[in-house]
Design an enzyme around this catalytic site. Structure first.
Site, mmCIF file in Angstrom:
data_model
loop_
_atom_site.group_PDB
_atom_site.id
_atom_site.type_symbol
_atom_site.label_atom_id
_atom_site.label_comp_id
_atom_site.label_asym_id
_atom_site.label_seq_id
_atom_site.Cartn_x
_atom_site.Cartn_y
_atom_site.Cartn_z
ATOM 1 C CD GLU A 1 -2.863 1.082 2.443
ATOM 2 O OE1 GLU A 1 -3.186 -0.027 2.931
ATOM 3 O OE2 GLU A 1 -3.306 2.160 2.877
ATOM 4 C CE LYS B 1 -6.105 -1.249 5.777
ATOM 5 N NZ LYS B 1 -5.126 -0.465 5.001
ATOM 6 C CG ASP C 1 1.382 -16.710 11.444
ATOM 7 O OD1 ASP C 1 0.598 -15.992 10.804
ATOM 8 O OD2 ASP C 1 1.114 -17.879 11.780
ATOM 9 C CG HIS D 1 -3.994 7.494 0.236
ATOM 10 N ND1 HIS D 1 -3.432 6.561 1.071
ATOM 11 C CD2 HIS D 1 -4.634 6.802 -0.724
ATOM 12 C CE1 HIS D 1 -3.727 5.370 0.636
ATOM 13 N NE2 HIS D 1 -4.452 5.480 -0.453
HETATM 14 C C1 MEV Z 1 -5.523 3.348 5.337
HETATM 15 O O1 MEV Z 1 -4.840 2.188 4.953
HETATM 16 C C2 MEV Z 1 -5.515 3.475 6.846
HETATM 17 C C3 MEV Z 1 -6.337 4.651 7.399
HETATM 18 O O2 MEV Z 1 -7.672 4.586 6.944
HETATM 19 C C4 MEV Z 1 -6.270 4.521 8.915
HETATM 20 C C5 MEV Z 1 -7.172 5.483 9.648
HETATM 21 O O3 MEV Z 1 -8.204 5.906 9.113
HETATM 22 O O4 MEV Z 1 -6.848 5.769 10.823
HETATM 23 C C6 MEV Z 1 -5.768 5.961 6.955
#
Ligand code: MEV
Length: 440
Positions: free
Chosen positions: A85, A280, A296, A393
């Site tokens: 990513e 995430k 792992d 991003h």
């Molecule tokens: C993207 O991979 C992860 C985010 O969505 C985490 C977040 O919103 O805190 C940017």
């Protein structure tokens, strides 16, 4: 529809590939060319990869990046990250730099205990089972000696074995609940071997335990397996500084930034929809280092998400506060990692990643991984509460879009230049590329 195949695993690699490309692809030659393109030129390395799993037909590459400038307990690290990513490595590096000037990351391993269980069914008298267990316990340790001897010499081994009554959940369900110290090994094989030995000893001793009736002797072992839930294999990572030192640019004051940041964390603490995305982002950092160091990541993911729901609602892994003018941001997570065994001694890039980290102990790696997660979350919340996530991003994603449209080096540098002053979106990039090509 293709037909099923029997004996696939016994075919040679090239026969497997032939079957796949001829069965599923309209252009078999092209499919074969792509698979072969990703083979390693060094046959030994390719064979190593072939043998990691079963039915290997090619290699699946992930980029290995690095994030420098991580100051952890006063020591500087460059952290290896394997991830597909865009933005993740950049975000980690940005956080590292930010905290480098503010004292760096402080970490601590809180505990290192791992768990394994023998799940079994017993429908007799509970008191008799308890007295059987008192008799059995030393034998479980004794019979597992051939497996535990080396680990014990290094200071690890089986810590304890308990009998647990789970009959309120399922009729007749009990467990041998064992705890282990596996030092620098992740310990999956060690724990599972011990558990399977416990089950054998358990079964055979039950047959000759006089106090059991014939029916009680018929204990059914359901399964013996380690747990990837490791709430007692915990590490803490933290950053802190004076609120006024959070000021980095003049778009937002330090006080406003701190307060928005804490609000964002509070929201993730109470709102599962946000908590999942918040966590995430933390896993972006954690998985990338876990993968780069040959550990792992599925085990780590499962354990961490279970921990995030330990109070009955899925919640944020990180926390933040201001006390006496000091901003503190921290996280405690369970991490069962190894720096010996498994892939760590086999995969040349894993060995390299570990050397880059000064060949850490499992405890040191726990701290580095936790820092990568905390740093990632800091960067995400910082963007979300200030510029928004898309600005950075999409800039990082620009290269993916350019590659998708086959941009050459000259086009790439012209477009990157152009988007220094324009907002990146998929359509804007396509448009800019079209214009550039038309004006040639
Ligand atoms: C993207 O991979 C992860 C985010 O969505 C985490 C977040 O919103 O805190 C940017």
């Amino acid at each position: 529809m293709s037909e099923s195949i029997s004996g696939f695993s016994k075919l040679s690699k090239s026969k497997k590939i032939d079957w796949i490309v001829n069965t599923y692809f309209s252009n078999a030659d092209e499919a074969k060319r792509i698979l072969e393109q990703y083979w390693h030129i060094d046959e030994k390395i390719q064979q190593l990869h072939d043998e990691f799993i079963e039915n290997t037909i090619s290699n699946y590459y992930l980029p290995l990046g690095v994030a420098p400038n991580f100051l952890i307990n006063g020591k500087l690290y460059t952290i290896p990250m394997a991830i597909e990513e865009s933005s993740v490595v950049a975000a980690a590096s940005k956080s590292a730099k930010f905290w480098l000037d503010r004292g760096g990351f402080k970490t601590k391993v809180i505990s290192t205990t791992k768990i394994g269980q023998v799940h079994f069914m017993y429908h007799g008298n509970k008191k008799t089972l308890e007295s059987f267990f008192s008799y059995l316990k030393p034998l479980l340790f004794k019979d597992a000696k051939p497996i535990t001897k080396n680990m014990e010499q290094r200071g690890g081994g089986i810590l304890d074995i308990e009998l647990r009554d789970k009959t309120n959940d399922i009729k007749g369900y009990y467990q041998l609940h064992a705890s282990f110290e596996t030092l620098n090994a992740m310990g999956a094989n060690f724990i599972n071997s011990c558990l399977e030995q416990f089950a054998k000893t358990f079964k055979s001793e039950a047959l000759i335990f006089d106090a059991f009736s014939e029916e009680e002797k018929d204990i059914q072992i359901v399964m013996s397996i380690l747990s990837n839930y490791v709430p007692d294999c915990l590490v803490r990572a933290e950053v802190s500084c004076k609120v006024e030192d959070l000021n980095e640019d003049n778009t937002i004051s330090a006080e406003e930034f701190a307060s928005k940041f804490i609000q964002a964390v509070n929201i993730a603490e109470v709102e599962p929809y946000r908590a999942v995305t918040h966590n995430k982002g933390i896993m972006n950092g954690i998985d990338a280092v876990v993968l780069a160091t040959g550990n792992d990541f599925r085990a780590v993911e499962a354990g961490i998400h279970a921990y995030a729901s330990q109070n009955g609602t899925y919640s944020s892994l990180t926390h933040a506060k201001i006390e006496n003018g000091i901003f503190t941001f921290w996280m405690e997570i369970p991490l069962a990692l190894g720096t010996v065994g498994g892939l760590t001694g086999l995969h040349p890039l894993v060995k390299l990643a570990l050397e880059l980290l000064y060949n850490p102990s499992a405890k040191e790696l726990m701290q580095i991984v936790a820092v990568a997660g905390l740093a990632q979350n800091f960067a995400a919340i910082r963007s979300l509460t200030t510029t928004g996530i898309q600005k950075g991003h999409m800039k990082m994603h620009l290269m993916n879009i350019l590659n998708q449209f086959g941009a050459n080096d000259h086009e790439k540098s012209a477009i990157i230049d152009y988007f220094k002053t324009h907002t990146v979106s998929h359509s804007a990039v396509v448009e800019a590329l079209k214009n550039l090509r038309a004006n040639k």
